[in-house]
Design an enzyme around this catalytic site. Structure first.
Site, PDB file in Angstrom:
ATOM      1  N   ALA A 137      23.731  29.533  -9.055  1.00  0.00           N
ATOM      2  CA  ALA A 137      25.125  29.974  -8.957  1.00  0.00           C
ATOM      3  C   ALA A 137      25.514  30.850 -10.137  1.00  0.00           C
ATOM      4  O   ALA A 137      26.671  30.887 -10.541  1.00  0.00           O
ATOM      5  CB  ALA A 137      26.031  28.753  -8.867  1.00  0.00           C
ATOM      6  N   ARG A 174      30.648  42.715  -5.860  1.00  0.00           N
ATOM      7  CA  ARG A 174      31.314  43.361  -4.728  1.00  0.00           C
ATOM      8  C   ARG A 174      32.475  42.530  -4.160  1.00  0.00           C
ATOM      9  O   ARG A 174      33.259  43.009  -3.358  1.00  0.00           O
ATOM     10  CB  ARG A 174      30.296  43.674  -3.634  1.00  0.00           C
ATOM     11  CG  ARG A 174      29.505  44.943  -3.942  1.00  0.00           C
ATOM     12  CD  ARG A 174      28.454  45.207  -2.913  1.00  0.00           C
ATOM     13  NE  ARG A 174      27.313  44.303  -3.068  1.00  0.00           N
ATOM     14  CZ  ARG A 174      26.385  44.113  -2.140  1.00  0.00           C
ATOM     15  NH1 ARG A 174      26.473  44.733  -0.973  1.00  0.00           N
ATOM     16  NH2 ARG A 174      25.373  43.292  -2.364  1.00  0.00           N
ATOM     17  N   THR A 210      16.447  35.371  -9.966  1.00  0.00           N
ATOM     18  CA  THR A 210      16.469  34.014  -9.406  1.00  0.00           C
ATOM     19  C   THR A 210      15.396  33.126 -10.045  1.00  0.00           C
ATOM     20  O   THR A 210      15.613  31.925 -10.228  1.00  0.00           O
ATOM     21  CB  THR A 210      16.272  34.054  -7.875  1.00  0.00           C
ATOM     22  OG1 THR A 210      15.153  34.915  -7.576  1.00  0.00           O
ATOM     23  CG2 THR A 210      17.495  34.598  -7.182  1.00  0.00           C
ATOM     24  N   GLY A 251      22.947  30.106  -4.218  1.00  0.00           N
ATOM     25  CA  GLY A 251      24.293  29.538  -4.168  1.00  0.00           C
ATOM     26  C   GLY A 251      25.196  30.131  -3.111  1.00  0.00           C
ATOM     27  O   GLY A 251      26.315  29.656  -2.903  1.00  0.00           O
ATOM     28  N   GLY A 280      14.472  39.521   1.612  1.00  0.00           N
ATOM     29  CA  GLY A 280      13.030  39.457   1.374  1.00  0.00           C
ATOM     30  C   GLY A 280      12.329  39.174   2.699  1.00  0.00           C
ATOM     31  O   GLY A 280      12.766  38.313   3.460  1.00  0.00           O
ATOM     32  N   ASN A 308      28.377  39.037   0.534  1.00  0.00           N
ATOM     33  CA  ASN A 308      28.344  39.807  -0.706  1.00  0.00           C
ATOM     34  C   ASN A 308      29.685  40.444  -1.019  1.00  0.00           C
ATOM     35  O   ASN A 308      29.972  40.768  -2.149  1.00  0.00           O
ATOM     36  CB  ASN A 308      27.273  40.899  -0.621  1.00  0.00           C
ATOM     37  CG  ASN A 308      25.889  40.278  -0.618  1.00  0.00           C
ATOM     38  OD1 ASN A 308      25.599  39.403  -1.432  1.00  0.00           O
ATOM     39  ND2 ASN A 308      25.058  40.689   0.313  1.00  0.00           N
ATOM     40  N   TYR A 335      66.121  14.268  -0.398  1.00  0.00           N
ATOM     41  CA  TYR A 335      64.969  14.229  -1.308  1.00  0.00           C
ATOM     42  C   TYR A 335      64.716  12.787  -1.743  1.00  0.00           C
ATOM     43  O   TYR A 335      65.604  12.135  -2.302  1.00  0.00           O
ATOM     44  CB  TYR A 335      65.221  15.093  -2.554  1.00  0.00           C
ATOM     45  CG  TYR A 335      64.135  14.883  -3.593  1.00  0.00           C
ATOM     46  CD1 TYR A 335      62.806  15.183  -3.300  1.00  0.00           C
ATOM     47  CD2 TYR A 335      64.421  14.338  -4.846  1.00  0.00           C
ATOM     48  CE1 TYR A 335      61.795  14.956  -4.226  1.00  0.00           C
ATOM     49  CE2 TYR A 335      63.412  14.112  -5.781  1.00  0.00           C
ATOM     50  CZ  TYR A 335      62.104  14.422  -5.460  1.00  0.00           C
ATOM     51  OH  TYR A 335      61.105  14.191  -6.366  1.00  0.00           O
ATOM     52  N   ASN A 367      68.399   3.154   6.642  1.00  0.00           N
ATOM     53  CA  ASN A 367      68.936   4.398   7.203  1.00  0.00           C
ATOM     54  C   ASN A 367      69.475   5.287   6.089  1.00  0.00           C
ATOM     55  O   ASN A 367      70.289   4.854   5.278  1.00  0.00           O
ATOM     56  CB  ASN A 367      70.058   4.097   8.191  1.00  0.00           C
ATOM     57  CG  ASN A 367      70.497   5.373   8.894  1.00  0.00           C
ATOM     58  OD1 ASN A 367      69.873   5.826   9.847  1.00  0.00           O
ATOM     59  ND2 ASN A 367      71.553   5.990   8.390  1.00  0.00           N
TER      60      ASN A 367
HETATM   61  C1  UD1 Z   1      17.316  36.613  -2.668  1.00  0.00           C
HETATM   62  C2  UD1 Z   1      15.814  36.584  -2.466  1.00  0.00           C
HETATM   63  C3  UD1 Z   1      15.463  37.215  -1.106  1.00  0.00           C
HETATM   64  C4  UD1 Z   1      16.221  36.507  -0.015  1.00  0.00           C
HETATM   65  C5  UD1 Z   1      17.730  36.499  -0.296  1.00  0.00           C
HETATM   66  C6  UD1 Z   1      18.453  35.659   0.695  1.00  0.00           C
HETATM   67  C7  UD1 Z   1      14.936  36.834  -4.709  1.00  0.00           C
HETATM   68  C8  UD1 Z   1      14.300  37.730  -5.690  1.00  0.00           C
HETATM   69  N1  UD1 Z   1      15.183  37.336  -3.507  1.00  0.00           N
HETATM   70  O1  UD1 Z   1      17.703  37.960  -2.788  1.00  0.00           O
HETATM   71  O2  UD1 Z   1      14.075  37.120  -0.871  1.00  0.00           O
HETATM   72  O3  UD1 Z   1      15.973  37.138   1.238  1.00  0.00           O
HETATM   73  O4  UD1 Z   1      17.971  35.951  -1.600  1.00  0.00           O
HETATM   74  O5  UD1 Z   1      19.843  35.790   0.529  1.00  0.00           O
HETATM   75  O6  UD1 Z   1      15.191  35.697  -5.018  1.00  0.00           O
HETATM   76  N2  UD1 Z   1      21.319  34.120  -9.182  1.00  0.00           N
HETATM   77  C9  UD1 Z   1      21.419  33.480 -10.402  1.00  0.00           C
HETATM   78  N3  UD1 Z   1      20.928  34.115 -11.508  1.00  0.00           N
HETATM   79  C10 UD1 Z   1      20.331  35.317 -11.461  1.00  0.00           C
HETATM   80  C11 UD1 Z   1      20.230  35.971 -10.211  1.00  0.00           C
HETATM   81  C12 UD1 Z   1      20.742  35.334  -9.087  1.00  0.00           C
HETATM   82  O7  UD1 Z   1      21.946  32.390 -10.504  1.00  0.00           O
HETATM   83  O8  UD1 Z   1      19.887  35.805 -12.500  1.00  0.00           O
HETATM   84  C13 UD1 Z   1      21.865  33.450  -7.982  1.00  0.00           C
HETATM   85  C14 UD1 Z   1      22.985  34.235  -7.344  1.00  0.00           C
HETATM   86  O9  UD1 Z   1      24.245  33.802  -7.867  1.00  0.00           O
HETATM   87  C15 UD1 Z   1      22.832  33.894  -5.881  1.00  0.00           C
HETATM   88  C16 UD1 Z   1      21.348  33.580  -5.727  1.00  0.00           C
HETATM   89  O10 UD1 Z   1      20.857  33.382  -7.005  1.00  0.00           O
HETATM   90  O11 UD1 Z   1      23.576  32.749  -5.515  1.00  0.00           O
HETATM   91  C17 UD1 Z   1      20.595  34.698  -5.033  1.00  0.00           C
HETATM   92  O12 UD1 Z   1      20.694  35.860  -5.814  1.00  0.00           O
HETATM   93  P1  UD1 Z   1      20.900  37.289  -5.161  1.00  0.00           P
HETATM   94  O13 UD1 Z   1      20.965  38.283  -6.232  1.00  0.00           O
HETATM   95  O14 UD1 Z   1      21.976  37.243  -4.164  1.00  0.00           O
HETATM   96  O15 UD1 Z   1      19.481  37.462  -4.432  1.00  0.00           O
HETATM   97  P2  UD1 Z   1      19.170  38.443  -3.254  1.00  0.00           P
HETATM   98  O16 UD1 Z   1      19.028  39.801  -3.790  1.00  0.00           O
HETATM   99  O17 UD1 Z   1      20.126  38.224  -2.154  1.00  0.00           O
HETATM  100 CA    CA Z   2      22.198  37.265  -1.752  1.00  0.00          CA
END
Ligand code: UD1
Ligand code: CA
Length: 480
Positions: A9, A15, A83, A107, A145, A232, A370, A381
């Site tokens: 998270a 965005r 991630t 998250g 992905g 997003n 009130y 009443n």
């Molecule tokens: C990620 C996956 C992708 C998958 C997609 C599904 C990776 C590299 N890719 O991409 O394969 O199809 O989710 O939605 O994991 N977050 C952190 N810290 C960070 C980066 C992200 O906590 O440094 C959290 C974000 O808040 C989010 C989640 O990780 O809740 C996913 O990150 P996001 O950047 O949305 O990954 P995607 O590019 O969507």
């Molecule tokens: Ca995402």
């Protein structure tokens, strides 16, 4: 050994254009994070780590207010480097779970459900995998992905930006929900690099490494592709709300709930409603609201964490953290503020506010009243326009009204004060003293009548009126 979950998270969600971390953006009145915590808790996961980053304090604030059945620990990821990097922040805490399985969840997946979490765990355990990912088939896989399968499992996940044209055609995608064998996750986390199109530490690289090491990896297709849905931006968030809203109303329809019109109707995911109840337009039911059978929830009611019995009729009522027993009728234009307890058979009419009070059985509060910080007995009443004066500017005091009392119109009850059983207050009284059982209390100025007083006044007013009329009729200007 108990399993653990890590929820990622840390992201800002630029965005969304909000100061909140993205996971606190709401679907049907609950943050996306709450949806995931619910799914984890319902799947029986007791140890949950939430990786916070952008405005992470807001996540702690949210969790502090939440009644959790699990142990939730937040861990700061000071810089969002991907991630994989996010999960690394929890490695120390995760050591304890090296012999267990660890669920990692992005998250922003509010629709991930218990069946998907448990179904993928079952496959993971049955096959003795090092990692099992959840996938979905999407008509438009852009941005996700892509999942490359092998003959007996998973071969790789390739991010959109790293895909070749053939890989871009694949429509099975990585949802962002993974089960890892604890030890395998911890070992490979230390080995991933940021050598890719985005210069980030990708969690999916752990999977690549495990496969390269000859470990078993598999993919579990979620039964419902909406498990993969995230948001997003605001448009996508609204879409999630619409999907969830229709889904939940559909479930209530199947359970025998009648909707006269679903315009503006928003029902939270945890709300329960009994058979035969009718929900009208504009009704909003939030949190852990429970409604009994054969109720009518009239137009524009908003109920939050409120328990409603059966055969209750509400119309334009707002109620928060309150209890309404069977056979009660309330409305229109009534607010029940937190900790109001309305007992069986009570009738509450228009423009009434109740706060932190109990209203006893069959009591009637018909108009413009009130009642705050009060204990009201049965069959009392209230005349029109009664006010409990519960606050003197620095402290609140209680009003007690015992069974069968009769509160005259426009009475002020200056708390702390007690109205005894069956006692009366005279209309217009400001009651400052306790009233014994069966007594009548009158606290108001003595009536005085001045004969003839108005005649001279009326004469002056009539002369002024005649003068004005003359002026207007002659087309002159009104100089008065
Ligand atoms: C990620 C996956 C992708 C998958 C997609 C599904 C990776 C590299 N890719 O991409 O394969 O199809 O989710 O939605 O994991 N977050 C952190 N810290 C960070 C980066 C992200 O906590 O440094 C959290 C974000 O808040 C989010 C989640 O990780 O809740 C996913 O990150 P996001 O950047 O949305 O990954 P995607 O590019 O969507
Ligand atoms: Ca995402």
């Amino acid at each position: 050994m108990e399993n653990a979950a890590v929820i990622l998270a840390g992201g800002q969600g630029k965005r969304m254009k909000t100061v909140k971390p993205k996971v606190l953006c709401e679907v049907l009145g609950e943050p996306m994070l709450e949806w995931e915590l619910n799914a984890c808790e319902r799947a029986g996961i007791k140890n949950i780590f939430v990786i916070k980053g952008y405005n992470g304090d807001m996540i702690d604030e949210y969790l502090a207010k939440r009644r959790s059945v699990s142990n939730i620990t937040t861990i700061l990821q000071a810089e969002q480097l991907g991630t994989g990097h996010a999960v690394m922040q929890a490695s120390g805490e995760l050591e304890k779970f090296s012999d267990a399985n660890i669920l990692v969840l992005n998250g922003d997946l509010p629709f991930i459900d218990v069946d998907t979490i448990n179904g993928s765990l079952e496959l993971h355990e049955k096959k003795g995998c090092a990692v099992t990912i959840v996938t979905a088939r999407l008509e438009n896989p852009t941005g996700y992905g892509r999942v490359i399968r092998s003959s007996d499992g998973l071969s790789a996940i390739v991010e959109q930006k790293d895909c070749d044209p053939m890989q871009l055609m694949i429509n099975e995608i990585n949802v962002g929900c993974y089960w890892f064998a604890g030890k395998e996750l911890l070992e490979t986390l230390g080995e991933i690099t940021n050598d890719n199109a985005q210069g980030e530490y990708y969690l999916p690289d752990c999977i690549k490494l495990l496969i390269e090491k000859g470990k078993k990896a598999d993919a579990y297709i979620s039964r419902d592709s909406s498990a993969a849905r995230g948001a997003n931006d605001r448009r996508e968030l609204l879409e999630l709300n619409n999907i969830a809203r229709a889904e939940i109303i559909g479930r209530h329809l199947d359970n025998g709930i009648e909707f006269t019109c679903t315009d503006g109707v928003i029902i939270g995911s945890k709300v329960t409603i009994g058979k035969g109840t009718v929900i009208n337009a504009g009704v909003v039911l939030r949190g852990s609201t429970v409604i009994g059978e054969n109720c009518r929830i009239g137009n524009n009611c908003v109920l939050e964490n409120t328990v409603v019995g059966s055969n209750v009729d509400l119309n334009y009522v707002q109620a928060y953290e309150s209890v309404i027993e069977n056979d009660v009728k309330i409305g229109p234009f009534v607010q029940l503020r937190p900790n109001s307890h309305i007992m069986r058979g009570v009738k509450i009419g228009d423009f009434v506010e109740i706060k932190n009070s109990t209203i006893g059985e069959y009591t009637s509060v018909s108009h413009l009243t009130y009642i705050g910080d009060s204990d009201v007995g049965a069959n009392v009443n209230f005349g029109c326009g009664v006010v409990t004066v519960n606050y003197n500017g620095y402290e609140k005091s209680r009003t007690v009204i015992e069974d069968n009392a009769f509160i005259g119109c426009n009475t002020n009850l200056v708390a702390p004060v007690r109205v005894g059983k069956g006692a009366y207050t005279a209309a217009g009284s400001t009651i400052t003293k306790d009233i014994p059982d069966n007594a009548l209390a009158i606290e108001r100025g003595k009536a005085a009548i001045k004969e003839g007083y108005a005649i001279n006044k009326l004469k002056a007013r009539t002369e002024k009126y005649e003068h004005l009329k003359e002026q207007l009729e002659s087309g002159g200007e009104n100089k008065d």
